[in-house]
Every structure is written in C-alpha cells, then in structure tokens.
Design a protein around this motif. Sequence first.
Motif: not given
Length: 234
Positions: A1-6, A189-192, A210-220, A222-229
């Motif tokens: 799914m993450s591939g689809s957003v990109l 949408a941007a890759p890390l 660590d945070d974004v990887r954890e979120t990403g693992a649970k959401n296909d 997809v996480a959110e950049c803590p800097q830009c949103g």
Amino acid sequence: MSGSVLELQAADTMSDQLRHRREVLAEREQVQAAKNALLRWNEARTVVRRRLDELAAEIQKIEDDNTKLDKQRDKLHAQLKTVIAPREAEALQHEIATLTEQRSASDDAELEALEEHSRLETQLEELLGQEESLTNEYLGAESALAEAESDIDGELERIAERLKGLRADVDKPVLRKYDRLRKNYVIAAAPLSGSRCEGCHLDLSAAEIDDVRETGAKNDGVAECPQCGRLLIV
Ligand SMILES: [Zn+2]
C-alpha cells in the motif's frame, strides 16, 4: 500500500510538471512574437499608406498652384507688351520675377514630394511582399502551439486515467490525508531516505526514526514526518 501512495505522488508530480510545461511552452512565445511582428507590419503599412495619400494630395495642390502661377505670369507678360511707361514696366517685371521665384520654389517642393512618394512606394511594395511570409509564420506558430498543447493534453489524460486507478488502491484515510496535504504541498507523500524526510529534506532524530518505523509497521509503511507533517513512507 505504501508503494501506491508514492506512485500516486509520482503521477501527481508528473501531472503538475506537465501542466507547468503547458503554461510555459516556448511555442506560445513564438505565437506572440509572430503576432507582434504582424501587428508591427500592419502598423508600418498603414503609416506608409497614409503618408502616400498625404503626398499625393500635396503634389496635386502644388500642381494646381503652378497652373494658377503660370496663368498669372502669362497675363503679366501680355500686359508687359502693352505698357509704355518704364515705371509701370519695371513694376510688372518685378512682379513677374517674384512669380518666377515662387514657381521655382514650388517646383523644388514638388520634386521633393515626388521623390518621397517614389521612395515610399518602393517601401510599400517591400512591405506587401512580406505579408505572406509573416502570415505563414504566425499560422505556423499557432499550429505548432496547438500541436504541443494537444501532445501534453494527451499525456495529461493518460495520467488522469492512471491516477484514478492509483487513488483506488490507496486506503481511504491515507488518501484523505494525502489530498489535504496536497492543498498546501506539491509533495504530500515522501519516502524516508536514510534519516531524511524527502518531503522537507530534514533529518529525523534516532528517536523520531524509531517512532515513524513503529507507526509504519502498523500502517502498511505509512507514517507522518514529525517535522513537516507529510506522509512519510518507511
Ligand atoms: Zn518532512
């Protein structure tokens, strides 16, 4: 799914770029330049034609005046033959000399006007000779622009079609967020990439990663950049 957003982002970016390219097409400038050349040409032709009309009227007036001057002079010459008093003859001769001077000045003015007329006629002929090539250039530029626009429009249509499919593949909540972000950002949408968000180009701290990887693992992924949103794909 993450591939689809990109993929969706990549297709939207391509669509943005195509629209921008359509706006700044060099062909559009060429149409404007050809149009300006045609307008300048038309203006020059009008100016030359107007001056030619003026000169024709001027020449006609000089010739009418000359006819009057000649008649007047002939009359004085005839009078001169009949006068006996030397003082009267002298006055007539003086008057004739003045008329002769006027006639000579008038001839000079006519010659000048005729020369300008002839010069401008040549110029007008040259201008008329340019009409076809200038018109063809304008029409050619217009059709080149239409072709370039239609090429881009074709590509845009294909991308729009692809976008429909890509959007259908993205989870609805992610898609809603993506659309909301796209209102403010070109890139939603941007890759890390390493420790860097490719959206804002800022590095995330180890804890943030660590945070974004954890979120990403649970959401296909997809996480959110803590800097830009932006949606951050991990
Ligand atoms: Zn960011």
